[in-house]
Design an enzyme around this catalytic site. Structure first.
Site, PDB file in Angstrom:
ATOM      1  N   GLU A 184      25.582  17.751  45.570  1.00 46.66           N
ATOM      2  CA  GLU A 184      25.558  17.128  44.030  1.00 46.66           C
ATOM      3  C   GLU A 184      25.384  15.509  44.424  1.00 46.66           C
ATOM      4  O   GLU A 184      26.063  15.197  45.302  1.00 46.66           O
ATOM      5  CB  GLU A 184      26.955  17.018  43.469  1.00 46.66           C
ATOM      6  CG  GLU A 184      26.832  16.568  42.061  1.00 46.66           C
ATOM      7  CD  GLU A 184      28.106  16.760  41.067  1.00 46.66           C
ATOM      8  OE1 GLU A 184      29.303  17.060  41.583  1.00 46.66           O
ATOM      9  OE2 GLU A 184      28.087  16.743  39.893  1.00 46.66           O
ATOM     10  N   LYS A 207      23.099  19.300  34.457  1.00 41.66           N
ATOM     11  CA  LYS A 207      24.744  19.768  34.495  1.00 41.66           C
ATOM     12  C   LYS A 207      24.900  20.184  32.922  1.00 41.66           C
ATOM     13  O   LYS A 207      24.968  19.286  32.007  1.00 41.66           O
ATOM     14  CB  LYS A 207      25.395  18.497  35.181  1.00 41.66           C
ATOM     15  CG  LYS A 207      27.109  19.168  35.331  1.00 41.66           C
ATOM     16  CD  LYS A 207      27.599  18.007  36.207  1.00 41.66           C
ATOM     17  CE  LYS A 207      28.874  18.336  36.608  1.00 41.66           C
ATOM     18  NZ  LYS A 207      29.318  17.166  37.383  1.00 41.66           N
ATOM     19  N   CYS A 218      28.693  21.587  40.115  1.00 43.09           N
ATOM     20  CA  CYS A 218      29.884  21.352  40.242  1.00 43.09           C
ATOM     21  C   CYS A 218      30.787  21.951  39.007  1.00 43.09           C
ATOM     22  O   CYS A 218      31.305  22.980  39.226  1.00 43.09           O
ATOM     23  CB  CYS A 218      30.134  19.785  40.337  1.00 43.09           C
ATOM     24  SG  CYS A 218      31.471  19.242  41.287  1.00 43.09           S
TER      25      CYS A 218
HETATM   26  N1  LIG Z   1      33.020  16.729  40.128  1.00 38.06           N
HETATM   27  C1  LIG Z   1      32.847  17.829  39.290  1.00 38.06           C
HETATM   28  O1  LIG Z   1      31.856  17.906  38.273  1.00 38.06           O
HETATM   29  C2  LIG Z   1      33.889  18.803  39.155  1.00 38.06           C
HETATM   30  C3  LIG Z   1      35.021  18.641  39.921  1.00 38.06           C
HETATM   31  O2  LIG Z   1      35.357  17.659  40.638  1.00 38.06           O
HETATM   32  C4  LIG Z   1      36.174  19.454  39.435  1.00 38.06           C
HETATM   33  O3  LIG Z   1      36.227  20.324  38.634  1.00 38.06           O
HETATM   34  O4  LIG Z   1      37.379  19.366  39.902  1.00 38.06           O
END
Ligand SMILES: NC(=O)CC(=O)C(=O)O
Length: 285
Positions: free
Chosen positions: A49, A118, A159
């Site tokens: 990401e 996302k 994520c």
């Molecule tokens: N960074 C993200 O999108 C998610 C995350 O860090 C988490 O769910 O904990």
């Protein structure tokens, strides 16, 4: 082999990139590591990401690009030069006055085959630990995102998307055998949930899961947990990075996956008469 064949094996590489504030460095290091991964026989390569920019709401507008743009041009060339499917982590995308956290996927000919924005924005508030509100800056995507390769069908999330079990269930029901999540968990949620979520998604859906995190940078405003990993359909971690930059490899075995699904046939045993997970939309956003 057809796009959704359940036979065969292929090598997957996950690049845990050390992301800095210098976009050109991020792009050139990513390009070099994709080449290295391909040299080790990888056919599908996954980046983290925000691989071209530091992760944080204060950075998104500065680093945002249109698609196609500078970063996706590099990804396209890296895929073509190395003849790999390249899941290009994510970048901040600018489109029509809005910003998104977007993952692009390129085929071995360098063609853009998918864009996933996302879906679930990372808005959390853990007092004394971490507050992060992606929705202050970003807009969400509104579509599921899957693509066919010469080996298997792949579902994409970014994520926080991994926390939503329904998305993984839908991907699995729609024939995906591998789910990929570029991600950047942090020093609070990483040790608590990162591996647990991957193993849960893999086991519930009898799929392979691959996650790619940026390498840890203790000086960054958002410190990523690292520990990129690949989990098999039995729920075992079969490849795992530490905190530092590097590449991990896993051989994805579709026959093994078919065996697990046959031995524990939860798909056929589901009680759709009592419960079901359905979607209203599909395609790229
Ligand atoms: N960074 C993200 O999108 C998610 C995350 O860090 C988490 O769910 O904990």
């Amino acid at each position: 082999m057809t796009g959704t064949s359940l036979t065969g094996k292929f090598r997957l590489a996950v690049i845990q990139l050390q992301v800095t504030g210098v976009k050109a460095d991020n792009l050139s290091r990513a390009r070099r590591l994709v080449k290295e991964a391909a040299g080790q026989g990888s056919r599908l390569v996954l980046l983290p990401e925000c691989f071209n920019s530091p992760y944080g709401t204060s950075f998104f507008s500065t680093y945002a690009e249109r698609i196609p743009g500078e970063s996706t041009q590099v990804l396209s060339e890296a895929a073509r030069e190395n003849q790999v499917y390249l899941v290009g982590g994510s970048i901040p995308e600018e489109d029509d006055g809005k910003l998104y956290n977007s993952c692009t996927v390129f085929g071995p000919n360098g063609e853009l085959i998918l864009k996933h924005r996302k879906i679930h924005l990372f808005d959390i508030d853990i007092p004394g630990k971490i507050r992060f509100q992606e929705s202050e800056i970003l807009s969400p995507g509104n579509s599921l995102s899957m693509f066919d390769t010469a080996f298997c069908k792949v579902g994409v999330g970014i994520c926080y998307d991994m926390r939503f079990a329904e998305l993984a269930q839908l991907y699995s029901r729609k024939g995906c055998q591998l789910l990929v999540y570029p991600g950047a968990f942090n020093m609070t949620t990483g040790p608590a949930h990162w591996e647990l979520l991957q193993r849960g998604r893999a086991l519930d859906n009898q799929v392979y899961i691959a996650t790619a995190s940026p390498a840890r940078d203790e000086t960054a405003s958002y410190v990523a947990w690292g520990h990129s990993a690949v989990v098999n359909p039995w729920g075992e971690v079969i490849a795992k990075a530490g905190a530092e930059e590097g590449i991990i490899y896993a051989d994805i075995d579709l026959q093994y996956l078919a065996g697990v699904r046959q031995q524990i046939p939860i798909t056929a045993q589901r009680r759709d008469d009592l419960y079901t997970v359905t979607s209203v939309q599909e395609g790229s956003s």
